[in-house]
Design an enzyme around this catalytic site. Structure first.
Site, short mmCIF file in Angstrom:
data_model
loop_
_atom_site.label_atom_id
_atom_site.label_comp_id
_atom_site.label_asym_id
_atom_site.label_seq_id
_atom_site.Cartn_x
_atom_site.Cartn_y
_atom_site.Cartn_z
CG ASP A 96 -0.24 -0.12 2.53
OD1 ASP A 96 0.82 -0.79 2.60
OD2 ASP A 96 -0.74 0.44 3.53
NE ARG A 97 5.42 2.76 4.37
CZ ARG A 97 6.59 2.58 4.99
NH1 ARG A 97 6.85 1.41 5.58
NH2 ARG A 97 7.48 3.55 5.03
CB THR A 119 -5.01 1.41 11.78
OG1 THR A 119 -6.35 1.14 11.33
CG2 THR A 119 -4.78 0.73 13.11
CB THR A 171 -9.01 15.64 30.43
OG1 THR A 171 -8.75 16.12 31.75
CG2 THR A 171 -8.31 14.31 30.22
#
Length: 244
Positions: A96-97, A119, A171
């Site tokens: 994919d890269r 992800t 936070t």
């Protein structure tokens, strides 16, 4: 080969994108929508199925669904040898890269960088001689958010990635902005310490790529968002390099 004869797939860690008849559709992994889409394909609808995959379980599921319906099924890994980019010095880079670089190698003056915000965040560098320099893999937004929640006692799980600044005053915003800062900082550090000869053109994809693009525009003049880099790279190889 006509578009009607082939179907392409980008099988990611969380979802799958298909391209057929110039139409792109996306489905969450393990979803009923994905299963229904695969079941809707009839024998003879397509003669060729080419795919890139980073998820072996989902890949096996899709191939099993299609192997009796599509005559020729091929992993994009088998096509990379005919790539116009020199990957000879690179070991272990995902297909994919590589496909993301192939997709844009003709669209910009070299050097260039592709970034996929999924992800994991992957950063991939191509120099002015069409040689891939490698890159880095950074835990993505949701991986970092989940890790902070799981491995601490009091930090909440942040599921909304909406960006609202650099520094948080509560936070939730502190976690959200901190994660985005870490991703953008990792990208900038990678590029600035590379051997690229000049400021690169940058192409960003992925689910929260638009947020990362806007942040990168603070540091680089040429940043483009394109959500379908992997499919475009695969399409390029099929059209220009494959004899079928």
């Amino acid at each position: 080969m006509s578009y009607k004869e082939k179907i392409l797939a980008d099988i990611g860690n969380s979802r799958v994108k298909f391209k057929s008849n110039d139409i792109i559709s996306a489905y969450e992994n393990h979803s009923i929508d994905l299963e229904n889409y695969l079941d809707s394909i009839e024998k003879g609808d397509f003669e060729y199925f080419y795919f890139s995959s980073v998820n072996k379980e989902v890949e096996d599921f899709i191939v099993e669904k299609l192997e009796r319906k599509v005559a020729h099924i091929e992993n994009a890994e088998n096509l990379i040898s005919s790539s116009p980019i020199d990957f000879d010095s690179i070991v272990g880079m995902g297909t994919d890269r590589k496909l993301s670089l192939i997709a844009v190698h003709r669209l910009s003056y070299l050097p260039l960088v592709t970034i996929d915000c999924g992800t994991a965040v992957t950063v991939n560098l191509l120099d002015e001689d069409n040689i891939c320099l490698g890159g880095v893999i950074i835990p993505g937004f949701y991986l970092q958010a989940k890790a902070l929640h799981i491995f601490t006692s009091n930090l909440p799980l942040i599921e909304n990635i909406e960006y609202n600044g650099f520094i948080g005053k509560n936070t939730e915003d502190s976690i959200r902005n901190g994660i985005i800062n870490s991703i953008v900082g990792g990208i900038i550090t990678t590029i600035s310490h590379s051997s690229l000869s000049s400021v690169p053109g940058i192409y960003v994809s992925g689910g929260y790529g638009l947020i990362i693009k806007e942040r990168l525009l603070c540091s680089y003049p040429n940043v483009t968002y394109d959500e379908n880099l992997v499919l475009k790279g695969l399409d390029y190889l099929v059209h220009n390099s494959i004899k079928v």
